[in-house]
Enzyme design. Structure first.
Site, PDB file in Angstrom:
ATOM      1  N   GLU A 113       0.865  -1.178   0.000  1.00  0.00           N
ATOM      2  CA  GLU A 113       0.000   0.000   0.000  1.00  0.00           C
ATOM      3  C   GLU A 113       0.901   1.228   0.000  1.00  0.00           C
ATOM      4  O   GLU A 113       1.582   1.525   0.981  1.00  0.00           O
ATOM      5  CB  GLU A 113      -0.896  -0.042   1.241  1.00  0.00           C
ATOM      6  CG  GLU A 113      -2.240   0.662   1.056  1.00  0.00           C
ATOM      7  CD  GLU A 113      -2.091   2.157   0.846  1.00  0.00           C
ATOM      8  OE1 GLU A 113      -2.627   2.689  -0.156  1.00  0.00           O
ATOM      9  OE2 GLU A 113      -1.413   2.795   1.670  1.00  0.00           O
ATOM     10  N   CYS A 153       4.728  -2.679  -8.312  1.00  0.00           N
ATOM     11  CA  CYS A 153       3.377  -2.266  -7.923  1.00  0.00           C
ATOM     12  C   CYS A 153       3.442  -0.981  -7.086  1.00  0.00           C
ATOM     13  O   CYS A 153       3.651   0.088  -7.630  1.00  0.00           O
ATOM     14  CB  CYS A 153       2.663  -3.407  -7.206  1.00  0.00           C
ATOM     15  SG  CYS A 153       0.874  -3.211  -7.119  1.00  0.00           S
ATOM     16  N   ARG A 213      -2.774   5.038  -9.818  1.00  0.00           N
ATOM     17  CA  ARG A 213      -2.955   4.066  -8.735  1.00  0.00           C
ATOM     18  C   ARG A 213      -4.234   3.257  -8.946  1.00  0.00           C
ATOM     19  O   ARG A 213      -5.218   3.757  -9.470  1.00  0.00           O
ATOM     20  CB  ARG A 213      -3.037   4.758  -7.378  1.00  0.00           C
ATOM     21  CG  ARG A 213      -1.782   5.477  -6.953  1.00  0.00           C
ATOM     22  CD  ARG A 213      -1.964   6.193  -5.623  1.00  0.00           C
ATOM     23  NE  ARG A 213      -2.083   5.267  -4.504  1.00  0.00           N
ATOM     24  CZ  ARG A 213      -3.174   5.093  -3.785  1.00  0.00           C
ATOM     25  NH1 ARG A 213      -4.279   5.768  -4.078  1.00  0.00           N
ATOM     26  NH2 ARG A 213      -3.195   4.239  -2.783  1.00  0.00           N
ATOM     27  N   ARG A 232      -4.508  -5.626  -8.069  1.00  0.00           N
ATOM     28  CA  ARG A 232      -4.974  -4.232  -7.945  1.00  0.00           C
ATOM     29  C   ARG A 232      -3.858  -3.259  -8.302  1.00  0.00           C
ATOM     30  O   ARG A 232      -3.613  -2.275  -7.595  1.00  0.00           O
ATOM     31  CB  ARG A 232      -5.495  -3.966  -6.534  1.00  0.00           C
ATOM     32  CG  ARG A 232      -6.783  -4.687  -6.203  1.00  0.00           C
ATOM     33  CD  ARG A 232      -7.292  -4.254  -4.844  1.00  0.00           C
ATOM     34  NE  ARG A 232      -7.586  -2.833  -4.832  1.00  0.00           N
ATOM     35  CZ  ARG A 232      -7.649  -2.088  -3.736  1.00  0.00           C
ATOM     36  NH1 ARG A 232      -7.401  -2.623  -2.559  1.00  0.00           N
ATOM     37  NH2 ARG A 232      -7.928  -0.815  -3.799  1.00  0.00           N
ATOM     38  N   HIS A 244       3.822  -8.262 -10.404  1.00  0.00           N
ATOM     39  CA  HIS A 244       4.582  -8.859  -9.302  1.00  0.00           C
ATOM     40  C   HIS A 244       5.422 -10.053  -9.777  1.00  0.00           C
ATOM     41  O   HIS A 244       4.999 -11.202  -9.621  1.00  0.00           O
ATOM     42  CB  HIS A 244       3.621  -9.339  -8.210  1.00  0.00           C
ATOM     43  CG  HIS A 244       2.927  -8.249  -7.475  1.00  0.00           C
ATOM     44  ND1 HIS A 244       3.411  -7.713  -6.309  1.00  0.00           N
ATOM     45  CD2 HIS A 244       1.780  -7.576  -7.752  1.00  0.00           C
ATOM     46  CE1 HIS A 244       2.591  -6.758  -5.882  1.00  0.00           C
ATOM     47  NE2 HIS A 244       1.592  -6.662  -6.741  1.00  0.00           N
ATOM     48  N   GLU A 298       7.890 -11.286  -8.354  1.00  0.00           N
ATOM     49  CA  GLU A 298       8.389 -12.024  -7.186  1.00  0.00           C
ATOM     50  C   GLU A 298       7.461 -13.163  -6.776  1.00  0.00           C
ATOM     51  O   GLU A 298       7.874 -14.038  -6.001  1.00  0.00           O
ATOM     52  CB  GLU A 298       8.611 -11.071  -6.011  1.00  0.00           C
ATOM     53  CG  GLU A 298       7.367 -10.579  -5.310  1.00  0.00           C
ATOM     54  CD  GLU A 298       6.671  -9.427  -6.010  1.00  0.00           C
ATOM     55  OE1 GLU A 298       5.696  -8.898  -5.438  1.00  0.00           O
ATOM     56  OE2 GLU A 298       7.094  -9.045  -7.133  1.00  0.00           O
TER      57      GLU A 298
END
Length: 216
Positions: free
Chosen positions: A69, A100, A127, A165, A200, A202
């Site tokens: 976040e 992200c 965002r 997201r 992502h 990872e």
């Protein structure tokens, strides 16, 4: 990729305490830092978590800003004292990789947020660009890599993209190179030694993007 629960207790890789250089610092104030640590372990690359100003020491020569976040991370970067050393690292042209939320922290401009954090990446980022209903999805795309002068250096073929997201890039300036698009949206950028992805890598189990980051 499912991360071993032992990573909850790890603060650094086994070889990080003996290393005099070549350590990757992973921002660990919030978000998916354990997944990056596990990926670096797979590659045999030393790492340590960055939770407070004193964690950022001389052996660190690259930094990962994980997903999570961004507003929370931005506040904690200030309260922990980590903002200034990471900002100095980026300004010195040393490698940094944002995924992200990390892409949001790196951007010079945010389309739907008045905040600017490190302001290093010549791009406007939106965002939560895909919204809540389409917040998580997967795709497969080629990723182009670049030299520091902006010329193409290679292609990471058929890489799995996982979005949770995530943001996307609404606009780039002349200094940033587009590494990857999907569904017509720009989702990965490179600017010299700065990498930023809306997805992502990872959590895919595919090490190739991290390998490229370690090569910078």
């Amino acid at each position: 990729m499912v991360v071993d629960v032992s990573y909850i207790l790890k603060e650094h890789s086994e070889d990080a305490t003996q290393a005099s250089s070549g350590v990757t610092g992973i921002l660990a104030v919030q978000g998916a830092f354990a997944e990056h640590a596990a990926m670096l372990d797979r590659l045999g690359a030393p790492w340590k978590l960055l939770r407070a100003r004193e964690d950022f020491d001389e052996p660190i020569d690259r930094v990962i800003l994980p997903g999570g976040e961004s507003t929370t991370q931005g506040k904690l970067l200030r309260s922990t004292g980590l903002f200034d050393p990471i900002n100095e690292h980026i300004k010195a042209g040393k490698p940094v990789f944002g995924t992200c939320a990390g892409m949001i922290l790196l951007a010079q401009r945010l389309e739907n947020d008045p905040n600017v954090y490190f302001g290093a990446l010549d791009a406007t980022v939106r965002r939560n660009a895909y919204g809540r209903q389409l917040g998580s999805f997967m795709a497969t795309e080629n990723i182009t890599t670049f030299n520091t002068d902006g010329t193409k250096s290679g292609i990471i073929e058929n890489f799995p993209l996982v979005f949770i997201r995530g943001p996307f890039v609404a606009e780039t300036g002349p200094n940033a190179q587009v590494m990857c698009t999907t569904n017509g949206n720009m989702v990965a950028l490179q600017q010299g030694n700065i990498l930023a992805t809306a997805f992502h890598p990872e959590i895919t189990g595919n090490t190739r993007v991290h390998e490229y980051f370690l090569s910078l």
